[in-house]
Scaffold this motif. Structure first.
Motif, short mmCIF file in Angstrom:
data_model
loop_
_atom_site.label_atom_id
_atom_site.label_comp_id
_atom_site.label_asym_id
_atom_site.label_seq_id
_atom_site.Cartn_x
_atom_site.Cartn_y
_atom_site.Cartn_z
N LYS A 150 0.83 -1.20 0.00
CA LYS A 150 0.00 0.00 0.00
C LYS A 150 0.87 1.26 0.00
O LYS A 150 0.54 2.25 -0.64
CB LYS A 150 -0.92 0.02 1.23
CG LYS A 150 -2.26 -0.55 1.00
CD LYS A 150 -3.08 -0.33 2.26
CE LYS A 150 -4.54 -0.33 1.92
NZ LYS A 150 -5.37 -0.13 3.08
N ILE A 151 1.97 1.22 0.74
CA ILE A 151 2.85 2.39 0.83
C ILE A 151 3.46 2.69 -0.53
O ILE A 151 3.61 3.84 -0.92
CB ILE A 151 3.92 2.16 1.92
CG1 ILE A 151 3.26 2.11 3.29
CG2 ILE A 151 4.98 3.24 1.87
CD1 ILE A 151 4.19 1.81 4.42
N ARG A 152 3.82 1.63 -1.27
CA ARG A 152 4.39 1.83 -2.60
C ARG A 152 3.39 2.51 -3.53
O ARG A 152 3.74 3.42 -4.27
CB ARG A 152 4.83 0.48 -3.18
CG ARG A 152 5.54 0.63 -4.51
CD ARG A 152 6.13 -0.71 -4.93
NE ARG A 152 6.94 -0.56 -6.10
CZ ARG A 152 6.52 -0.77 -7.34
NH1 ARG A 152 5.27 -1.14 -7.55
NH2 ARG A 152 7.32 -0.62 -8.35
N HIS A 153 2.15 2.08 -3.48
CA HIS A 153 1.11 2.69 -4.31
C HIS A 153 0.88 4.15 -3.91
O HIS A 153 0.64 5.00 -4.76
CB HIS A 153 -0.20 1.90 -4.22
CG HIS A 153 -0.16 0.57 -4.89
ND1 HIS A 153 0.04 0.43 -6.24
CD2 HIS A 153 -0.28 -0.68 -4.38
CE1 HIS A 153 0.04 -0.85 -6.55
NE2 HIS A 153 -0.15 -1.55 -5.43
N LEU A 154 0.95 4.41 -2.62
CA LEU A 154 0.79 5.77 -2.13
C LEU A 154 1.93 6.66 -2.63
O LEU A 154 1.70 7.79 -3.06
CB LEU A 154 0.72 5.78 -0.60
CG LEU A 154 0.47 7.14 0.05
CD1 LEU A 154 -0.89 7.68 -0.38
CD2 LEU A 154 0.55 7.01 1.55
#
Length: 95
Positions: free
Chosen positions: A2-6
């Motif tokens: 999720k952090i990568r997508h953010l």
């Protein structure tokens, strides 16, 4: 994950905001260039003047980019392009 997508979303949003076109008329720079082109009748002397006052071109460009074009973007009118002291008569459809 999720952090990568953010992070990718944040980078794409920043790229969108930074690459939006807000190009003004650069009236201050154009006034300086117009004056320099017509300073004399000799193109070689005009080039010498250009070389001598080249720091003024840098200052005018920075002032245009950071201040005057920002004012033009937000207000819709360029303070350097306005014709102060000239009047214009406008007739509406009712006369």
């Amino acid at each position: 994950m999720k952090i990568r997508h953010l992070k990718v979303s944040a980078v794409l949003l920043a790229a969108t905001l930074l690459t939006s076109s807000c190009v003004g008329s650069f009236a201050l720079f154009n006034k300086l260039a117009g004056w320099n082109k017509q300073a004399t009748d000799n193109k070689f002397l005009n080039e010498l003047i250009f070389i001598l006052i080249s720091p003024a071109y840098a200052v005018c460009t920075v002032a245009d980019v950071l201040v005057i074009n920002s004012i033009e973007f937000w207000t819709g009118s360029n303070p350097m392009a306005q014709r102060v002291g000239e009047t214009q008569e406008i007739t509406g459809k009712d006369g």
